[in-house]
Write a protein that holds these residues in place. Structure first.
Motif, mmCIF file in Angstrom:
data_model
loop_
_atom_site.group_PDB
_atom_site.id
_atom_site.type_symbol
_atom_site.label_atom_id
_atom_site.label_comp_id
_atom_site.label_asym_id
_atom_site.label_seq_id
_atom_site.Cartn_x
_atom_site.Cartn_y
_atom_site.Cartn_z
ATOM 1 N N SER A 186 0.837 -1.217 0.000
ATOM 2 C CA SER A 186 0.000 0.000 0.000
ATOM 3 C C SER A 186 0.868 1.262 0.000
ATOM 4 C CB SER A 186 -0.978 -0.002 1.173
ATOM 5 O OG SER A 186 -0.307 0.335 2.357
ATOM 6 N N PHE A 187 2.082 1.143 0.545
ATOM 7 C CA PHE A 187 2.975 2.308 0.554
ATOM 8 C C PHE A 187 3.467 2.696 -0.842
ATOM 9 C CE2 PHE A 187 4.735 2.652 5.161
ATOM 10 C CZ PHE A 187 3.444 2.846 5.611
ATOM 11 N N ASN A 191 -0.294 8.852 -3.531
ATOM 12 C CA ASN A 191 -0.920 9.554 -2.383
ATOM 13 C C ASN A 191 -0.920 8.754 -1.077
ATOM 14 O OD1 ASN A 191 -1.514 11.660 -4.096
ATOM 15 N ND2 ASN A 191 -3.560 10.866 -4.552
ATOM 16 N N ALA A 192 -0.184 7.652 -1.051
ATOM 17 C CA ALA A 192 -0.190 6.828 0.164
ATOM 18 C C ALA A 192 0.226 7.661 1.376
ATOM 19 C CB ALA A 192 0.759 5.654 -0.014
ATOM 20 N N MET A 193 1.202 8.547 1.154
ATOM 21 C CA MET A 193 1.727 9.296 2.296
ATOM 22 C C MET A 193 0.712 10.285 2.869
ATOM 23 S SD MET A 193 4.348 7.968 3.267
ATOM 24 C CE MET A 193 4.501 6.346 2.554
ATOM 25 N N GLY A 195 -2.314 9.527 3.330
ATOM 26 C CA GLY A 195 -3.029 8.669 4.283
ATOM 27 C C GLY A 195 -2.237 8.521 5.569
ATOM 28 N N VAL A 196 -0.939 8.301 5.422
ATOM 29 C CA VAL A 196 -0.094 8.128 6.606
ATOM 30 C C VAL A 196 -0.129 9.405 7.435
ATOM 31 C CG1 VAL A 196 2.277 7.750 7.389
ATOM 32 C CG2 VAL A 196 1.376 6.455 5.452
ATOM 33 N N PRO A 267 -3.472 4.590 3.810
ATOM 34 C CA PRO A 267 -2.871 4.796 2.489
ATOM 35 C C PRO A 267 -3.759 4.266 1.355
ATOM 36 C CG PRO A 267 -1.218 3.987 3.998
ATOM 37 C CD PRO A 267 -2.531 3.926 4.720
ATOM 38 N N SER A 271 -5.248 6.676 -1.437
ATOM 39 C CA SER A 271 -4.771 6.479 -2.805
ATOM 40 C C SER A 271 -5.932 6.602 -3.789
ATOM 41 C CB SER A 271 -4.096 5.116 -2.954
ATOM 42 O OG SER A 271 -5.074 4.099 -2.963
#
Ligand code: PHE
Length: 461
Positions: A186-187, A191-193, A195-196, A267, A271
């Motif tokens: 998922s990382f 745009n995963a970051m 989410g983090v 993430p 995403s």
């Protein structure tokens, strides 16, 4: 009582108890609770609740079980007589009711797993309506929930060591592998970051009194507290083991899995640019849409792995729930474990049928009662009574029991076994303070405010 059996050692107990704790609560419920309640701010309050209240209550339950080597009813009755034994009866009743609903939701996860594997979910375009159709499809639900119950029953019938412990020792490591693999994947998404960041940067303005009691409720649900699950498992640990460090590892594992589930889900959600505040549908509506958009091979693999993870997590929890009434009758009546397992699996499944039919299949069960300003299904009602309200009540009663009836010095002596230097230590003082003051105070307030708020529409705070 040699015939009762028991865990091989500390590791066996920790695997089983962590298995009980890690469940739908961590992967299905925690991310949507955090999503709705301010992300990291919720996480921080949740951690505080775990340490100050969850951990002491867990230690208390295990100590009661281990001190008596008896089931939920037998343990309270031995230490406190027939009135206090009602706490144990409440635990057993709650376990049966809670399991009947939990098994229905586990059945949904099972259905999604099979449908990812056989490819049928890859054809779905609107997951909102698919979820609605799925949870009101009686034949399907019947089949999957029954399947889940049968698997649970087979494991419990094999006993503590050969069934529960062995299953947990396979399922828990597999769960970790699946979870870490999915997070790494998922990382890599776009745009995963974001989410983090949403998950890890706290928004303290989102915190209200309700956040605090949602976090405490989630801690109870997630740690399997208030239902005598850990009294039951605790009764199978050897007298040599150190209860406190075992409980610490269980709390740590459970928290870690919930934390990681958030690190997987946010993430994924970001995403695709969907909102993280989707409530209970997050895992069943939002995620499958994301998986199928990954293309058929990746989607099948990632979606299949995710729902397998959810099934594994749920299974180690349903096992511990079924063990509560099973241990009760094995101890009290001496019936054969296999026969009791069959009888309870059938009973729990039958009790679960109205909940199963309450997700759109039968109107009278779907709109069963009206409270909290909305009509509630049987499934919600049972969760509201036996989880949101019942678990804090169970924790409250247990701490009052230790402080006033069993007495702190007996509790402390049980904890000092295998733990030299415990008596008089800071930890000893902290646990006594929590069990005799802090935990019952907060749990009592929480129980009362939840009852008033949920069922009478009265908001005290
Ligand atoms: N802890 C389990 C979960 O997080 C649920 C559970 C509650 C299991 C109480 C046993 C007893 O899903």
């Amino acid at each position: 009582m040699a015939s009762r059996g028991g865990f091989t050692n500390r590791i066996g107990f920790i695997a089983a108890a962590a298995g009980s704790a890690v469940g739908l609560g961590n992967i299905w419920r925690f991310p949507y609770e955090a999503g709705e309640n301010g992300g990291a701010a919720f996480l921080i309050i949740y951690l505080i609740c775990m340490v100050l209240i969850g951990f002491p209550i867990m230690v208390g339950e295990i100590a009661i079980g281990r001190a008596t080597k008896l089931n939920a009813y037998g343990a309270y009755s031995k230490l406190g007589g027939k009135w206090w034994a009602l706490i144990g009866i409440w635990g057993i009743l709650s376990a049966v009711m809670f399991l009947s609903v939990y098994n229905v939701i586990a059945g949904w996860a099972f259905a999604y797993f099979i449908q990812f594997v056989n490819g049928s979910l890859m054809k779905v375009t609107d997951f909102g309506s698919h979820f609605g159709t799925q949870i009101s499809d009686v034949t399907d639900l019947f089949f999957y929930s029954l399947g889940f119950m049968v698997i649970t029953g087979i494991i419990v019938a094999r006993g503590i060591k050969k069934g529960i412990e062995s299953a947990a020792k396979i399922l828990m490591p597999s769960l970790f592998v699946l979870l870490i693999g999915l997070i790494l994947y998922s990382f890599t998404l776009e745009n995963a970051m974001d989410g983090v960041r949403y998950y890890l940067i706290p928004d303290f303005s989102a915190i209200t009194f309700k956040t605090v009691y949602s976090a405490l409720g989630q801690a109870f649900f997630s740690l399997s507290l208030g239902m005598a699950a850990l009294v039951t498992y605790g009764s199978y640990i050897s007298k040599r083991e150190n209860i406190i460090s075992a409980a610490g590892l269980v709390v740590g594992t459970d928290t870690m899995v919930a934390f990681l589930a958030g690190l997987l889900i946010f993430p994924l959600v970001f995403s695709q640019g969907v909102s993280p505040t989707q409530g209970p549908g997050l895992v069943f509506v939002v995620l499958p849409g994301i998986f199928t958009s990954m293309g058929s091979v990746t989607g099948t693999l990632v979606g299949g792995a995710f729902f397998l993870l959810l099934c594994f997590a749920a299974l180690t929890s349903t096992i511990s729930l079924l063990e509560i009434p099973v241990t009760f009758l094995v101890d009290e009546k001496g019936y054969s474990r296999k026969k009791i397992v069959i009888a309870f699996s059938v009973i729990v499944f039958l009790i679960g049928i109205p909940s199963m039919l309450s997700q759109g299949a039968v109107d009278g069960l779907t709109n069963f009662l009206y409270y909290e300003g909305q009509s509630k299904a049987v499934l919600d009602f049972i969760f509201d009574v036996f989880s949101d309200t019942g678990l804090p009540l169970g924790g409250f009663l247990m701490s009052v029991f230790i402080a006033t009836k069993w007495k702190l010095h007996n509790f402390n002596e049980e904890l000092a076994i295998g733990n030299p230097g415990y008596l008089g230590s800071m930890l000893n003082k902290f646990l006594n303070f929590s069990i005799s003051f802090f935990a019952p105070l907060f749990l009592g307030i929480m129980f009362i405010t939840t009852v008033l708020d949920k069922f009478f529409g009265i908001q005290l705070f």
